[in-house]
Design a protein around this motif. Sequence first.
Motif, short mmCIF file in Angstrom:
data_model
loop_
_atom_site.label_atom_id
_atom_site.label_comp_id
_atom_site.label_asym_id
_atom_site.label_seq_id
_atom_site.Cartn_x
_atom_site.Cartn_y
_atom_site.Cartn_z
N LEU A 110 1.01 -1.21 0.12
CA LEU A 110 -0.16 0.03 -0.07
C LEU A 110 0.77 1.14 -0.15
O LEU A 110 1.94 1.25 0.66
CB LEU A 110 -0.92 0.00 1.38
N THR A 111 0.63 2.29 -0.80
CA THR A 111 1.29 3.36 -0.89
C THR A 111 0.41 4.70 -1.06
O THR A 111 -0.48 4.64 -2.10
CB THR A 111 2.42 3.31 -1.92
N ARG A 112 1.05 5.70 -0.65
CA ARG A 112 0.34 7.07 -0.65
C ARG A 112 1.50 7.89 -1.47
O ARG A 112 2.56 7.93 -1.31
CB ARG A 112 -0.06 7.84 0.40
N ASN A 113 1.11 8.24 -2.77
CA ASN A 113 2.05 8.94 -3.59
C ASN A 113 2.23 10.63 -3.19
O ASN A 113 1.11 11.22 -3.28
CB ASN A 113 1.69 8.97 -5.10
N THR A 114 3.34 11.01 -2.65
CA THR A 114 3.58 12.28 -2.15
C THR A 114 4.73 13.04 -3.11
O THR A 114 4.71 14.10 -2.76
CB THR A 114 4.30 11.84 -0.69
N LYS A 129 12.66 -6.89 -11.60
CA LYS A 129 12.13 -5.95 -12.77
C LYS A 129 11.67 -4.41 -12.47
O LYS A 129 11.09 -4.31 -11.16
CB LYS A 129 10.95 -6.45 -13.50
N LEU A 130 11.98 -3.41 -12.91
CA LEU A 130 11.73 -1.81 -12.57
C LEU A 130 10.47 -1.40 -13.73
O LEU A 130 10.72 -1.49 -14.93
CB LEU A 130 13.01 -1.14 -12.97
N TRP A 131 9.55 -0.95 -13.14
CA TRP A 131 8.31 -0.50 -13.76
C TRP A 131 8.29 1.10 -13.56
O TRP A 131 8.24 1.55 -12.42
CB TRP A 131 7.12 -1.34 -13.47
N PRO A 132 7.69 1.75 -14.59
CA PRO A 132 7.56 3.18 -14.33
C PRO A 132 6.10 3.40 -14.04
O PRO A 132 4.98 2.73 -14.55
CB PRO A 132 7.51 3.88 -15.82
N LEU A 133 5.92 4.00 -12.64
CA LEU A 133 4.71 4.19 -12.05
C LEU A 133 3.44 5.00 -12.86
O LEU A 133 2.37 4.94 -12.94
CB LEU A 133 4.96 4.87 -10.68
N GLY A 145 9.47 7.28 -8.87
CA GLY A 145 8.41 6.85 -10.16
C GLY A 145 8.79 5.50 -10.39
O GLY A 145 8.59 5.17 -11.57
N LEU A 146 9.09 4.44 -9.34
CA LEU A 146 9.45 3.01 -9.82
C LEU A 146 8.63 2.13 -8.96
O LEU A 146 8.56 2.35 -7.66
CB LEU A 146 10.77 2.84 -9.38
N LEU A 147 8.23 0.95 -9.54
CA LEU A 147 7.83 0.04 -8.94
C LEU A 147 8.78 -1.30 -8.94
O LEU A 147 9.32 -1.27 -10.25
CB LEU A 147 6.49 -0.65 -9.46
N VAL A 148 9.23 -1.84 -8.11
CA VAL A 148 10.21 -2.93 -7.99
C VAL A 148 9.69 -4.23 -7.97
O VAL A 148 8.87 -4.35 -6.83
CB VAL A 148 11.63 -2.79 -7.28
N SER A 149 9.64 -5.28 -8.64
CA SER A 149 9.08 -6.53 -8.56
C SER A 149 10.25 -7.70 -8.40
O SER A 149 11.17 -7.47 -9.25
CB SER A 149 8.14 -6.73 -9.40
N ALA A 192 8.40 2.77 -4.94
CA ALA A 192 9.17 4.16 -4.59
C ALA A 192 8.71 5.28 -5.46
O ALA A 192 9.06 5.72 -6.52
CB ALA A 192 10.75 3.95 -5.02
N PRO A 193 7.66 5.98 -4.89
CA PRO A 193 7.16 7.06 -5.62
C PRO A 193 7.91 8.19 -5.95
O PRO A 193 7.92 8.87 -6.91
CB PRO A 193 5.72 7.48 -4.44
#
Length: 420
Positions: free
Chosen positions: A49-53, A132-136, A120-124, A116-117
């Motif tokens: 769960l994440t809130r984008n700041t 894998k590194l994904w652009p949020l 700008g990355l999601l790491v799976s 990691a807002p």
Amino acid sequence: GGEAVLARRKARSSAERDAPMQPKVGVAYTLALPGEGDRHKFGVNALALTRNTAPQASWAGGISLFTAGRDARVRRWDVTALESGGGFSPRRPARKLPLVATYSDHSDWVNAVVVAPAHGLLVSASSDHTLKLWPLDEPDAPEARATVNTHTDYVKALAYAPSSGVLASASLDKMIHLFKMDTLARFASSGGTSGGVEFSADGNVRDGPTVLAGHRDSVYCLAMNTAGTLIASGSVEPEVRLWDARTARKHAKLAGHTDVVRALLLDADGRTAVSASSDRTVRVWDVGSQRCIHTLRVHRDAAWALDVDAGWATLYSGGRDGSIVATSLSTFRSARVAHEAAPIVRLASSVGGTHLWSATTRSDVRCWSLDGVGAALQAGASHAAALSDAEETLTPRSAGAHGRGGGGGGGGFLSQQYAQ
């Protein structure tokens, strides 16, 4: 003739033995059954769960739930309305969350995710051996922005310290790798694959990653303090290892478990640790003295999942027995929050602390109301879970114990099921 045939067979056998082994090539795919839509097809292994700041992002201020599953997919759901207190309706048996994105570049189970807002990355992390590194901000991206393939076996866990930007990954290859998120972000922006380029924790490219080596068997879980200086790891070895991330050296061991350590937590300062094990216990540790201060026997089977509220007042644990238990970290009294029909794999408390998300070996994710849990723990009306020697377990409480019926999974507090 017979001797010549035998000699040829021996020569062929010797040649085959000396020949280099060829890697096995496999193909993995998931078939979507009619009517399943965008939901996960198999069990869900990870929740975040994440809130984008980050004010520059398109979803600034929004709250997202990321789910990762055995169908090799990561899905992102918009839970802003629910997390803001305007969407929980326990009278409805199930509802569909707004799906924001599906990330589907892995070829095997996805076991862990980190968001990691600020970067700008999601790491799976996956059983296909990769990160894998994904652009949020690109929910429709068909592929990962970049792939890191420094591990040689299933990657089972991730830990992240946002304040320092240190990311850790753990694998069945017995190794823990450290990365600097700034470096991963630059790598992702280049759109490359890792190949021979790997990263150290100080953000420099060098011949190999920063590796924490010392485990004798597969590593299953990780935790990190806020500063990113202390790492806790759990493995098939029945102990918790502590590492100094700045020097990549072992700091200490926490001994007491008798089976695989499956989940870990570290508080912000790294002074308190919590571990869950297949030995059915949850242990609370004083890191400074390297001493177990309480052993909780509240599950009838292996304890697999842990989470804690933002103030480290209430601990939540889930197990193979399907139970979700809340424990006060001041009184060490416990109350059952819920009982699922399948083993609990992951838990995630809401941003506001009003409810708890659970993932199991099934494909659905449930959201449990925590209304009344704090009062029940303060009143001491539940089982005293701080046991040292007795094999007593938490007795399931009837629906009348808290004046409410359990949600879809059994006795406990109200729940809302989400068809994912």
